[in-house]
Design a protein around this motif. Structure first.
Motif, short mmCIF file in Angstrom:
data_model
loop_
_atom_site.label_atom_id
_atom_site.label_comp_id
_atom_site.label_asym_id
_atom_site.label_seq_id
_atom_site.Cartn_x
_atom_site.Cartn_y
_atom_site.Cartn_z
N UNK A 70 0.83 -1.20 0.00
CA UNK A 70 0.00 0.00 0.00
C UNK A 70 0.86 1.26 0.00
N UNK A 71 1.98 1.21 0.78
CA UNK A 71 2.87 2.36 0.86
C UNK A 71 3.49 2.67 -0.52
N UNK A 72 3.96 1.61 -1.17
CA UNK A 72 4.55 1.79 -2.52
C UNK A 72 3.48 2.27 -3.51
N UNK A 73 2.26 1.80 -3.35
CA UNK A 73 1.16 2.24 -4.22
C UNK A 73 0.91 3.73 -4.06
N UNK A 74 1.04 4.23 -2.79
CA UNK A 74 0.92 5.67 -2.57
C UNK A 74 1.97 6.44 -3.37
N UNK A 75 3.21 5.92 -3.37
CA UNK A 75 4.29 6.58 -4.11
C UNK A 75 4.00 6.59 -5.61
N UNK A 76 3.48 5.48 -6.13
CA UNK A 76 3.13 5.43 -7.55
C UNK A 76 1.99 6.40 -7.86
N UNK A 77 1.06 6.52 -6.92
CA UNK A 77 -0.04 7.46 -7.11
C UNK A 77 0.46 8.89 -7.18
N UNK A 78 1.40 9.20 -6.26
CA UNK A 78 2.00 10.54 -6.28
C UNK A 78 2.71 10.79 -7.60
N UNK A 79 3.45 9.78 -8.08
CA UNK A 79 4.15 9.91 -9.35
C UNK A 79 3.17 10.17 -10.50
N UNK A 80 2.03 9.46 -10.48
CA UNK A 80 1.02 9.66 -11.54
C UNK A 80 0.45 11.06 -11.49
N UNK A 81 0.18 11.55 -10.25
CA UNK A 81 -0.34 12.91 -10.11
C UNK A 81 0.68 13.93 -10.61
N UNK A 82 1.95 13.70 -10.32
CA UNK A 82 2.99 14.62 -10.76
C UNK A 82 3.10 14.65 -12.28
N UNK A 83 2.97 13.50 -12.92
CA UNK A 83 2.98 13.46 -14.39
C UNK A 83 1.82 14.27 -14.95
#
Length: 426
Positions: free
Chosen positions: A80-93
């Motif tokens: 879940x923690x890593x998924x949060x990081x991927x979500x942040x990355x998607x938002x940044x893109x």
């Protein structure tokens, strides 16, 4: 696996990824704050930075085993923690894409400078003392090529150029307006002062292609001048040939007329019974010879008006009235052609038609000269054959694109036109 069960190596790698995402999100937030601070995109970037910062803080506490903010989230799954990081990355893109669209649609603080730097020409806006306020990339490149350093004073640089104190790699091609060869291109410099005399603008236009075309034009002009010189020499030679040819023709004509007159005169003297018609014929023959002699006395005169005047006087002396309408042609060749044609027509009118009046009308219609000659002599009793004088007129007109027609319906009429100008002898 729970987040607190991650070993130090795994935490370090996730921490590095989180820091990269944090740096990226901070940059996006700063740029959005600069361009569009009151937008939803800016608010989303702030939230992304805060979430990203919190996740990095959790990783830092896990690595140091000093739980403060992360204590309530220790049971959070690692996935879940890593998924949060991927979500942040998607938002940044998504925010980055939005940022690019905003940049294209709005002018920011650096947009003008970036636009100036992308210009193909050099541009410098400075104060009246030469202190630069805005210098684009191309002008700096030119300055470095010409002076070996970046532009620091516009007025000083102009003065150095005017004094030819420039790098050996560059060349001044023209001083006014100023044209310089630098950076492998040709530059035209223009200096403009505003109406309030607060700023001055220096523009370096890239005229490499235009300068090349100008060089080709100059080269072609030199070739044309050389060709014109050769044509002029040829024209002078052609005119001299024509003059000599006319002189030879005149000599032959004089010889023939005088010989014919002398033979007829000898025959007249030897004859015992002389008639009035024979005497008139003799006088007529001598009058024709007089016209030829009077023309050739003036052949070498540069001013053809004297020849025309003499021709009129000669016609008057033998009892022929010339009624002239119009003005003499201005060009020397046109005047020669006119007088030559009138002389031949006058000879024919006297010799064949026994005319007492000759009407001459001349006018110009732009490109051509039109001439009409009439006489009140006897009409031809048979079909006219072009020989002698008419043949000479036709030959004369051929060299100047001339035309001739004969009308005998009322009175004998010659209608003649030829191309006006000085170059048709070629």
């Amino acid at each position: 696996m729970r987040i607190f069960e991650l070993n130090s190596s795994e935490i370090s790698w996730i921490f590095i990824v989180g820091m990269i995402l944090l740096a990226f999100s901070l940059r996006i937030m700063i740029e959005l704050m600069d361009i569009k601070p009151k937008s939803a995109a800016f608010l989303a970037s702030v939230v992304t930075v805060l979430v990203n910062l919190f996740l990095v803080q959790m990783l830092a506490e896990l690595g140091s085993r000093r739980m403060l903010l992360s204590k309530p989230f220790l049971n959070l799954g690692a996935f879940s923690f890593v998924s949060f990081l991927f979500g942040i990355a998607a938002v940044q893109v998504a925010l980055f894409i939005k940022l690019r669209r905003i940049r294209k649609s709005q002018i920011g603080k650096n947009s003008i400078k970036e636009s100036m730097d992308n210009l193909p020409d050099g541009l410098c806006i400075s104060k009246m003392d030469g202190t630069p306020a805005l210098v684009n990339r191309q002008m700096q490149l030119i300055s470095y090529e010409v002076f070996g350093k970046h532009l620091v004073n516009d007025v000083r640089c102009e003065k150095l150029v005017r004094e030819y104190k420039i790098s050996e790699k560059t060349k001044i091609l023209q001083k006014n307006p100023l044209v310089i060869e630098a950076c492998g291109k040709i530059w035209l410099f223009q200096f403009i002062k505003d109406k309030e005399k607060k700023y001055r603008e220096t523009i370096a236009y890239n005229i490499t292609r235009e300068w090349g075309v100008l060089g080709e034009i100059k080269k072609k002009n030199q070739e044309i001048k050389a060709a014109n010189k050769r044509l002029s020499e040829y024209q002078m030679a052609a005119l001299e040939y024509t003059r000599q040819k006319e002189i030879l023709r005149s000599k032959i004509e004089i010889h023939d007329k005088m010989g014919q007159a002398l033979i007829y005169f000898r025959h007249y003297l030897d004859k015992k019974d002389k008639t009035e018609d024979e005497r008139k014929g003799l006088v007529q023959l001598w009058n024709e010879s007089l016209v030829v002699l009077d023309e050739n006395e003036n052949e070498g005169e540069e001013v053809k008006d004297a020849l025309w005047k003499k021709l009129l006087e000669t016609a008057e002396s033998i009892g022929v009235d010339i009624h002239f309408t119009g003005t003499l042609p201005q060009g020397e060749n046109d005047k020669n052609t006119f007088i030559s044609i009138v002389h031949e027509a006058l000879n024919n009118a006297i010799r064949h038609a026994e005319a007492k009046n000759v009407w001459i009308d001349i006018n110009e219609d732009g490109l051509r000269i039109n001439l009409t000659i009439k006489n009140d002599g006897h009409k031809p009793s048979s079909e006219i054959k072009e020989k002698g004088g008419l043949k000479n007129i036709r030959a004369r007109l051929k060299i100047c694109d001339g035309k001739m027609s004969i009308d005998t319906s009322e009175v004998f009429t010659l209608r003649i036109s030829w191309l006006k100008g000085e170059s048709y002898d070629l």
